[in-house]
Design an enzyme around this catalytic site. Sequence first.
Site, PDB file in Angstrom:
ATOM      1  CE1 TYR A  13      -4.219   1.805   0.711  1.00  0.00           C
ATOM      2  CE2 TYR A  13      -2.618   3.389   1.569  1.00  0.00           C
ATOM      3  CZ  TYR A  13      -3.901   3.095   1.120  1.00  0.00           C
ATOM      4  OH  TYR A  13      -4.853   4.080   1.073  1.00  0.00           O
ATOM      5  CG  PHE A  47      -8.347  15.346 -24.938  1.00  0.00           C
ATOM      6  CD1 PHE A  47      -8.592  14.961 -26.246  1.00  0.00           C
ATOM      7  CD2 PHE A  47      -8.850  14.559 -23.912  1.00  0.00           C
ATOM      8  CE1 PHE A  47      -9.318  13.805 -26.522  1.00  0.00           C
ATOM      9  CE2 PHE A  47      -9.574  13.404 -24.184  1.00  0.00           C
ATOM     10  CZ  PHE A  47      -9.805  13.028 -25.490  1.00  0.00           C
ATOM     11  CG  ASP A  48     -12.958  15.151 -24.950  1.00  0.00           C
ATOM     12  OD1 ASP A  48     -11.822  14.703 -24.700  1.00  0.00           O
ATOM     13  OD2 ASP A  48     -13.936  14.425 -25.173  1.00  0.00           O
ATOM     14  CG  ASP A  79      -2.519  16.710 -22.056  1.00  0.00           C
ATOM     15  OD1 ASP A  79      -1.945  15.611 -22.087  1.00  0.00           O
ATOM     16  OD2 ASP A  79      -3.748  16.833 -22.207  1.00  0.00           O
ATOM     17  CB  ALA A 134      -1.476  12.264 -23.677  1.00  0.00           C
ATOM     18  CE  LYS A 174      -4.685   9.316 -24.652  1.00  0.00           C
ATOM     19  NZ  LYS A 174      -5.546   9.357 -23.461  1.00  0.00           N
ATOM     20  CG  HIS A 212     -17.907  12.726 -27.338  1.00  0.00           C
ATOM     21  ND1 HIS A 212     -17.555  13.677 -26.415  1.00  0.00           N
ATOM     22  CD2 HIS A 212     -16.882  11.854 -27.378  1.00  0.00           C
ATOM     23  CE1 HIS A 212     -16.362  13.393 -25.926  1.00  0.00           C
ATOM     24  NE2 HIS A 212     -15.929  12.291 -26.492  1.00  0.00           N
TER      25      HIS A 212
HETATM   26  N1  F0G Z   1      -4.974  14.641 -22.740  1.00  0.00           N
HETATM   27  C1  F0G Z   1      -4.956  14.244 -24.022  1.00  0.00           C
HETATM   28  C2  F0G Z   1      -4.158  15.003 -25.020  1.00  0.00           C
HETATM   29  C3  F0G Z   1      -5.692  13.127 -24.399  1.00  0.00           C
HETATM   30  O1  F0G Z   1      -5.669  12.745 -25.666  1.00  0.00           O
HETATM   31  C4  F0G Z   1      -6.414  12.416 -23.421  1.00  0.00           C
HETATM   32  C5  F0G Z   1      -7.197  11.250 -23.759  1.00  0.00           C
HETATM   33  C6  F0G Z   1      -6.389  12.867 -22.096  1.00  0.00           C
HETATM   34  C7  F0G Z   1      -5.647  13.978 -21.787  1.00  0.00           C
HETATM   35  C8  F0G Z   1      -7.139  12.170 -21.001  1.00  0.00           C
HETATM   36  O2  F0G Z   1      -6.509  10.986 -20.666  1.00  0.00           O
HETATM   37  O3  F0G Z   1      -8.121   9.166 -21.240  1.00  0.00           O
HETATM   38  O4  F0G Z   1      -6.197   8.757 -19.733  1.00  0.00           O
HETATM   39  O5  F0G Z   1      -8.096  10.101 -18.961  1.00  0.00           O
HETATM   40  N2  F0G Z   1      -7.456  10.927 -24.918  1.00  0.00           N
HETATM   41  C9  F0G Z   1      -8.109   9.739 -25.375  1.00  0.00           C
HETATM   42  C10 F0G Z   1      -8.290   9.832 -26.851  1.00  0.00           C
HETATM   43  C11 F0G Z   1      -9.324   9.342 -24.647  1.00  0.00           C
HETATM   44  O6  F0G Z   1      -8.998   8.965 -27.409  1.00  0.00           O
HETATM   45  O7  F0G Z   1      -7.714  10.704 -27.503  1.00  0.00           O
HETATM   46  P1  F0G Z   1      -7.281   9.675 -20.136  1.00  0.00           P
END
Ligand code: F0G
Length: 458
Positions: A71, A123-124, A213, A215, A256, A448
Amino acid sequence: MLPSCEPYKIKMIEPLYRSSREEREIWIREARYNIFNLKSDQVFIDFLTDSGTGAMSDRQWAAIMSGDESYAGSRSFHGLKDTVKELTGFEYLLPTHQGRAAENVLFSVLVKEGQLVPGNAHFDTTKGHIEFRKAIAVDCTIDEAYDTSKPHPFKGNVNINKLDELMKSSADNVSFILITATCNTAGGQPVSMENIRQARKLADKYGKLLIIDAARFAENAYFIKTREEGYQTKSIRSIVLEMFSLFDGATMSAKKDGIVNIGGFIALKDKKIYQEASTFNIMFEGFLTYGGQAGRDMAALAQGLKEATEFDYLESRVSQVAYLGEKMKGYGVPVQEPFGGHAIFIDALKFFPQIPREEFPGQTLVVELYKAGGIRCAEIGSLMADRDPITRENRYPALELVRLAIPRRAYTNNHMDYAAAAVGQAFESAQKILRGYRLTSEAPIMRHFTMELEPVGN
Ligand code: F0G
């Protein structure tokens, strides 16, 4: 010179069911024309996302077996912390269960009601976490990003003049500057080192934090190496280190460029922000040395980060995406160029110029590609853009894109040939589709994922 190819071979396979068009027409109707409602067995080639869908290596699976599930103080946490430190130079690490959780925790510290968070296109989920706090995400991406056929090596770049103007007028109200690399919303387009450096200067001038960010940080580094003057002879690892040195902190979706199925983290230079974020991490994610991940997840992630930052891997990865793009171009399909790092984006407004935006040409294309070849992909357009939080009107972003995101190390180029041919077929009969879809059900935010639709004119 010999062509590049995958620096690995296949050890395990997962069978796929090849459905008929008739079956798919029934399934997509039952799914209310939302591809998130499909069962994965109803999909032949899944280009919905490159997130958490990559194939792990034998070394990552071996790491899973060595995971330490303590833990507190897990050996796997410390291994991950060391790897992140080595790659980014950041001292402080908070594991989270995925990227949006990292956003939730960090923004709980940094974002206050009414503040602005400028950068390139967010990102969304990032935008969602900002707007949820009644703050505003400001898109300062360069204009070239919104012309899908205009060549530009770094379409993810921030428009520095626009950012400077915003800072001049509203710096007091700016929470921090966020750069997403590569910029998913703008089409998986990279950000140049020079652009990051300029954003850093502005951040310093106005005393703001600069957050990445991260990713797809490794794919971004690959583009810097191959496209930016002065970086050709540098290693990916040294480029990655230089990139991160310009930032104060990072949120990471490890699904990613961590090449794992789940996981994320926050990495920070500053101890004070780390300490403040720690409380939220414990509340939302878990104790500081696991944050929503099993020890084995962290062990696989540490190994994945190492593999994702190897040049040969990145070259085969980005080349496969470009291979699909070239094939689709060969069929005349209007794709965004240059090709992104993780996906090919189709310009739905050019694919279906006859369909009004209120009838969602992007989503219409998503449905047609599914029917044509069992290919699942995602709309990155007006449905994903949600309604304006104040006026509640539909937002129509400059681009209406459909994204074919390629999972890492999962498909072969034969799959790319098949997919391109299916898209080509849909393109050939595109002018026969005259109407799109209307919403019958939608959530107030990030609609979406759960929306329901019906065809217009039926
Ligand atoms: N930032 C970026 C640039 C992303 O593309 C994503 C997720 C996230 C943050 C959020 O990360 O999914 O681990 O919580 N993108 C996915 C996509 C879902 O299909 O592009 P997460």
